[in-house]
Design a protein around this motif. Structure first.
Motif, PDB file in Angstrom:
ATOM      1  N   ALA A   1       0.783  -1.218  -0.216  1.00 39.03           N
ATOM      2  CA  ALA A   1       0.017   0.022   0.025  1.00 39.03           C
ATOM      3  C   ALA A   1       0.837   1.051   0.090  1.00 39.03           C
ATOM      4  N   GLN A   2       1.840   1.339   0.839  1.00 41.92           N
ATOM      5  CA  GLN A   2       2.614   2.297   0.873  1.00 41.92           C
ATOM      6  C   GLN A   2       3.433   2.724  -0.429  1.00 41.92           C
ATOM      7  N   ALA A   3       3.835   1.603  -1.189  1.00 39.92           N
ATOM      8  CA  ALA A   3       4.423   1.802  -2.512  1.00 39.92           C
ATOM      9  C   ALA A   3       3.488   2.201  -3.578  1.00 39.92           C
ATOM     10  N   ALA A   4       2.521   1.571  -3.524  1.00 36.40           N
ATOM     11  CA  ALA A   4       1.527   2.111  -4.559  1.00 36.40           C
ATOM     12  C   ALA A   4       1.198   3.454  -4.337  1.00 36.40           C
ATOM     13  N   ALA A   5       0.836   4.130  -2.963  1.00 35.79           N
ATOM     14  CA  ALA A   5       0.694   5.320  -2.873  1.00 35.79           C
ATOM     15  C   ALA A   5       1.750   6.218  -3.129  1.00 35.79           C
ATOM     16  N   THR A   6       3.095   5.870  -2.835  1.00 39.84           N
ATOM     17  CA  THR A   6       4.223   6.649  -3.118  1.00 39.84           C
ATOM     18  C   THR A   6       4.154   6.802  -5.053  1.00 39.84           C
ATOM     19  N   GLY A   7       4.009   5.715  -5.409  1.00 38.67           N
ATOM     20  CA  GLY A   7       4.137   5.751  -7.085  1.00 38.67           C
ATOM     21  C   GLY A   7       3.051   6.616  -7.701  1.00 38.67           C
ATOM     22  N   ALA A   8       1.705   6.689  -6.935  1.00 36.01           N
ATOM     23  CA  ALA A   8       0.804   7.399  -7.722  1.00 36.01           C
ATOM     24  C   ALA A   8       1.068   8.929  -7.239  1.00 36.01           C
ATOM     25  N   LEU A   9       1.496   8.994  -5.941  1.00 37.78           N
ATOM     26  CA  LEU A   9       1.655  10.595  -5.646  1.00 37.78           C
ATOM     27  C   LEU A   9       2.637  11.180  -6.356  1.00 37.78           C
ATOM     28  N   SER A  10       3.945  10.394  -6.566  1.00 43.36           N
ATOM     29  CA  SER A  10       5.045  10.862  -7.643  1.00 43.36           C
ATOM     30  C   SER A  10       4.459  11.232  -8.910  1.00 43.36           C
TER      31      SER A  10
ATOM     32  N   GLY B   1       0.070  17.155   3.688  1.00 49.20           N
ATOM     33  CA  GLY B   1       0.928  16.479   4.742  1.00 49.20           C
ATOM     34  C   GLY B   1       1.719  15.460   4.410  1.00 49.20           C
ATOM     35  N   ALA B   2       1.997  15.307   2.898  1.00 51.21           N
ATOM     36  CA  ALA B   2       2.690  14.450   2.555  1.00 51.21           C
ATOM     37  C   ALA B   2       4.277  13.897   2.907  1.00 51.21           C
ATOM     38  N   LEU B   3       4.815  15.452   3.276  1.00 48.95           N
ATOM     39  CA  LEU B   3       6.051  15.528   3.136  1.00 48.95           C
ATOM     40  C   LEU B   3       6.689  14.800   4.494  1.00 48.95           C
ATOM     41  N   ALA B   4       5.988  14.835   5.630  1.00 51.19           N
ATOM     42  CA  ALA B   4       6.580  14.275   6.842  1.00 51.19           C
ATOM     43  C   ALA B   4       6.491  12.801   6.583  1.00 51.19           C
TER      44      ALA B   4
ATOM     45  N   LYS C   1      12.369   3.443   0.515  1.00 50.31           N
ATOM     46  CA  LYS C   1      13.147   4.552   0.640  1.00 50.31           C
ATOM     47  C   LYS C   1      13.448   5.283  -0.603  1.00 50.31           C
ATOM     48  N   LEU C   2      13.721   4.360  -1.739  1.00 55.61           N
ATOM     49  CA  LEU C   2      14.060   4.965  -2.913  1.00 55.61           C
ATOM     50  C   LEU C   2      12.886   5.555  -3.553  1.00 55.61           C
ATOM     51  N   SER C   3      11.805   5.156  -3.361  1.00 50.50           N
ATOM     52  CA  SER C   3      10.499   5.585  -3.900  1.00 50.50           C
ATOM     53  C   SER C   3      10.061   6.877  -3.291  1.00 50.50           C
ATOM     54  N   ALA C   4      10.176   6.976  -2.017  1.00 50.45           N
ATOM     55  CA  ALA C   4       9.983   8.084  -1.233  1.00 50.45           C
ATOM     56  C   ALA C   4      11.042   9.339  -1.530  1.00 50.45           C
ATOM     57  N   MET C   5      12.193   9.011  -1.799  1.00 45.40           N
ATOM     58  CA  MET C   5      13.118  10.269  -2.285  1.00 45.40           C
ATOM     59  C   MET C   5      12.923  10.527  -3.628  1.00 45.40           C
ATOM     60  N   GLY C   6      12.254   9.651  -4.338  1.00 44.75           N
ATOM     61  CA  GLY C   6      11.722   9.906  -5.704  1.00 44.75           C
ATOM     62  C   GLY C   6      10.295  10.945  -5.794  1.00 44.75           C
ATOM     63  N   ALA C   7       9.423  10.587  -4.939  1.00 47.49           N
ATOM     64  CA  ALA C   7       8.523  11.485  -4.745  1.00 47.49           C
ATOM     65  C   ALA C   7       8.714  12.616  -4.048  1.00 47.49           C
ATOM     66  N   LEU C   8       9.710  12.691  -3.386  1.00 48.40           N
ATOM     67  CA  LEU C   8      10.140  14.121  -2.671  1.00 48.40           C
ATOM     68  C   LEU C   8      10.969  14.904  -3.768  1.00 48.40           C
ATOM     69  N   ASP C   9      11.598  14.244  -4.575  1.00 48.00           N
ATOM     70  CA  ASP C   9      12.221  14.861  -5.530  1.00 48.00           C
ATOM     71  C   ASP C   9      11.118  15.646  -6.866  1.00 48.00           C
TER      72      ASP C   9
END
Length: 186
Positions: free
Chosen positions: A73-82, A98-101, A115-123
């Protein structure tokens, strides 16, 4: 296909599924939203689905899924948000929700891919967005990124390595920490 799904009215059902108690349903809905948000790779034209998805109420449940205990679920959400964050209006909505925190937390405590997906989304969230860049600096992103201990490389095509540490450092305006130190000025 993507346009037919959006025009056919599937977005409200997908957004509803994001709030399901079943994490598998959440992940499937987020993956579908990610797919719908992707622009046609055969043209430079924007399909405008990202904005419609964000305006349909998908952002808040996707951000909530970042804190799920289910990695899928985390990975799917990170991908969609990116993908959604490529739209400037969605980018603001995602940051405002509030996605940054939780993304910063995933860069510390997520799986390696998390970790990599979250860094990509933050990018993606920092692109042309000085407010997000400043918020990440204030939240300690440079310290976090330097503490990740990324010493290796990811090989993307079997021959071309990418130094992920420098990629992560660059996304928040940090200097290249692996570059030789410059001589002090006189």
């Amino acid at each position: 296909f993507r346009s037919a799904v959006v025009v056919g009215g599937a977005l409200p059902e997908l957004v509803s599924m994001l709030g399901s108690e079943q994490t598998r349903r959440q992940a499937l809905a987020a993956e579908a939203i990610h797919t719908l948000a992707i622009d046609d790779p055969t043209s430079d034209a924007d399909n405008f689905h990202s904005l419609e998805i964000c305006q349909s109420g998908a952002v808040a449940p996707l951000v909530a899924m970042l804190s799920s205990t289910d990695e899928a679920a985390q990975a799917a959400a990170t991908g969609a948000l990116s993908c959604l964050a490529e739209n400037p209006v969605c980018q603001q909505m995602i940051a405002g929700a509030g996605a940054l925190a939780p993304l910063m937390k995933l860069t510390q405590y997520g799986s390696d891919m998390g970790k990599l997906s979250a860094m990509g989304a933050l990018d993606v969230l920092t692109v042309n967005n000085p407010l997000v860049q400043q918020e990440l600096l204030t939240a300690g992103a440079p310290k976090l990124l330097s503490g990740l201990g990324l010493k290796g490389y990811v090989v993307t095509d079997g021959s071309s390595p990418i130094n992920l540490f420098n990629t992560a450092s660059g996304m928040v305006g940090m200097p290249n920490l692996n570059a030789p130190a410059s001589a002090p000025s006189a």
